[in-house]
Each structure stands twice: as structure tokens, then as C-alpha cells.
Write a protein that holds these residues in place. Structure first.
Motif, PDB file in Angstrom:
ATOM      1  N   TYR A   1       0.846  -1.188   0.000  1.00 33.24           N
ATOM      2  CA  TYR A   1       0.000   0.000   0.000  1.00 33.24           C
ATOM      3  C   TYR A   1       0.885   1.242   0.000  1.00 33.24           C
ATOM      4  CZ  TYR A   1      -3.774  -3.131   1.476  1.00 33.24           C
ATOM      5  OH  TYR A   1      -4.697  -4.138   1.549  1.00 33.24           O
TER       6      TYR A   1
ATOM      7  N   GLN B   1       0.769   5.251   1.173  1.00 31.74           N
ATOM      8  CA  GLN B   1       0.016   6.191   2.001  1.00 31.74           C
ATOM      9  C   GLN B   1       0.586   7.591   1.845  1.00 31.74           C
ATOM     10  OE1 GLN B   1      -0.125   5.483   6.287  1.00 31.74           O
ATOM     11  NE2 GLN B   1      -2.168   6.381   6.356  1.00 31.74           N
TER      12      GLN B   1
ATOM     13  N   LEU C   1      -4.530   5.794   2.255  1.00 30.48           N
ATOM     14  CA  LEU C   1      -3.959   4.466   2.011  1.00 30.48           C
ATOM     15  C   LEU C   1      -4.523   3.900   0.720  1.00 30.48           C
ATOM     16  CD1 LEU C   1      -3.996   2.896   5.545  1.00 30.48           C
ATOM     17  CD2 LEU C   1      -2.195   2.448   3.893  1.00 30.48           C
TER      18      LEU C   1
ATOM     19  N   PHE D   1      -4.164   0.820  -2.279  1.00 22.79           N
ATOM     20  CA  PHE D   1      -3.663  -0.511  -2.584  1.00 22.79           C
ATOM     21  C   PHE D   1      -2.824  -0.492  -3.855  1.00 22.79           C
ATOM     22  CE2 PHE D   1      -3.671  -5.043  -2.889  1.00 22.79           C
ATOM     23  CZ  PHE D   1      -3.920  -5.358  -4.222  1.00 22.79           C
TER      24      PHE D   1
ATOM     25  N   LEU E   1       3.610   0.729   2.783  1.00 23.76           N
ATOM     26  CA  LEU E   1       3.289  -0.275   3.798  1.00 23.76           C
ATOM     27  C   LEU E   1       3.114  -1.640   3.168  1.00 23.76           C
ATOM     28  CD1 LEU E   1       0.746   1.970   5.655  1.00 23.76           C
ATOM     29  CD2 LEU E   1       2.729   0.936   6.769  1.00 23.76           C
TER      30      LEU E   1
END
Lengths: 113, 116
Positions: free
Chosen positions: B35, B37, B43, B45, B90
Motif C-alpha cells: 500500500y 500512504q 492508504l 492498494f 506499507l
């Protein structure tokens, strides 16, 4: 991705209960309701999830409306450590692999001492 | 058990360069998702890998790519970096299969990429 609607922000005092609402009017019959939270400078962490019945765990409770179009995450006694962004997410039930989560903007919870 | 490990934690790169980020999932997890951000987009995908195959892909340009190794460790690569690629990246790991045991995704602390 099924969408959820949450307030942008909420505030609470320490040691008071907090009720974080989430609307998901387009939820399908097999969607689970998941809650994650993201503390400052950390990755999101799982809080709780449920399908139809209310759920409790050590972190929180999840109250799900009878028609499943809304849910409420309940923190029974807020602490300063609970200050975070809370995300309400729908997943495709047991057919979902959790590999793709739609986070939305979430609710920023501020906890005052 | 050990959590999801992302390396490096911080990275500064120049426009036009490329970058590779690494993610080690929880032992036994076969799905790794990435992900991005940012303050403006939240956030988002990027993609998911399962058993060394890309299973899902988000709406990002081809400059963003990834792969997964036989031990489930994953890397993502961004080529020809742009200023707008500055973000927290992330990684999340999960069992990857459907069913009762698959209840949560575990996230790493992220890699903070700054493009100058």
C-alpha cells in the motif's frame, strides 16, 4: 470495493467510552465488517471484525445494526494510547483473502487527558 | 512470533532514480500486499502477491512493480521516481487463503520514501 462512511474526526476524554460510527448501506450479505486503527508513525493494526452478531475482544466491542447497514466500534475506556485513525472496512466474507483492503479516510480520534 | 519486517525504514532518492523496498511477512503467511500512504490520497492498494504470483493490482502506473520469492518475502520496485512518489509504503501479510483462519492482515511499520 464496497464503501463505508465515517466521520472525519471525533474527540473523547480519557477513561470515557467512545462510540465510533460507520455506515455501510451497500453491504452485501457475505461482507464482514473489519476495523483497523493506525497509530502515529505506525502501520495499521487489526482491532475487531464481525458479520452479524455483536463481538467483543480485549481491545473493543463491535455493535452491528440489525439490517447491517451500520456498525459502531466501542472503546469502553479510552486511553491516550487509543488516539489514532480508525478505519471501517468491508471484506468479502469467507471468500475474501484479505489481500486487498479498501481503507477510506477513516476517523481521527483525539483523546484528551 | 515475529511481525512483518520492512526495510529500509527511511530512504531518500533523487528524481529519475529507482528504488527497491523489501518486506518479510510473518512466517507461514503466503500473501503479501503493498500500500502507498500519502496525506492527500490516504492508504491506496498497490498490489498483492500470493505464492509468487501477482493476484491483485491497484490503479498505479507500470513504474510500480513487485515480486515475491519462494520464501514469501516480497520486494516492490519503483522506477523513474517522481516527486509525487514520496510516501509511506506499507506491506501487509496474511494467510492468503479464504476461510475461518484468515481473520486479519498484519502490517509492517512501513518505509518512508522521500524523493527530492
Amino acid at each position: 470495493d464496497a464503501k463505508t462512511t465515517q466521520p472525519n474526526s471525533m474527540e473523547s476524554n480519557e477513561e470515557e467510552p467512545v462510540h465510533l460510527p460507520c455506515n455501510h448501506s451497500t453491504i452485501s450479505g457475505t461482507d464482514y465488517i473489519h476495523w483497523y486503527r493506525q497509530l502515529p508513525s505506525q502501520g495499521p493494526e487489526y482491532v475487531i471484525h464481525g458479520l452479524t452478531s455483536n463481538v467483543n475482544n480485549r481491545m473493543a466491542s463491535l455493535a452491528i445494526a440489525e439490517d447491517r447497514k451500520s456498525s459502531t466500534l466501542i472503546l469502553h475506556r479510552a486511553t491516550l494510547r487509543d488516539a489514532a485513525v480508525y478505519y471501517c472496512i468491508l471484506t468479502g466474507g469467507r471468500g475474501s483473502t484479505l489481500g486487498r483492503l479498501y481503507f477510506g479516510r477513516g476517523t481521527q480520534l483525539t483523546v484528551w487527558p | 512470533k515475529a511481525g512483518v519486517t520492512q526495510t529500509p525504514r527511511y530512504l531518500i532518492k533523487t528524481r529519475g532514480q529507482q528504488v527497491t523496498l523489501s518486506c518479510s511477512p510473518i512466517s507461514g503467511h503466503r500473501s503479501v500486499s503493498w500500500y502507498q500512504q500519502t496525506p492527500g490520497q490516504g492508504l491506496q492498494f498497490l498490489f498483492e502477491y500470493f505464492s509468487e504470483t501477482q493476484r491483485n493490482k491497484g490503479n498505479f502506473p507500470g513504474r510500480f512493480s513487485g515480486r515475491q520469492f519462494s520464501n514469501s518475502r516480497s520486494e516492490m520496485n519503483v522506477s523513474t521516481l517522481e516527486l509525487g512518489d514520496s510516501a509511506l509504503y506499507l506491506c501487509a501479510s496474511s494467510i492468503g487463503s479464504t476461510g475461518r483462519r484468515n481473520t486479519e492482515a498484519f502490517f509492517g511499520q512501513g518505509t518512508r520514501l522521500t524523493v527530492v
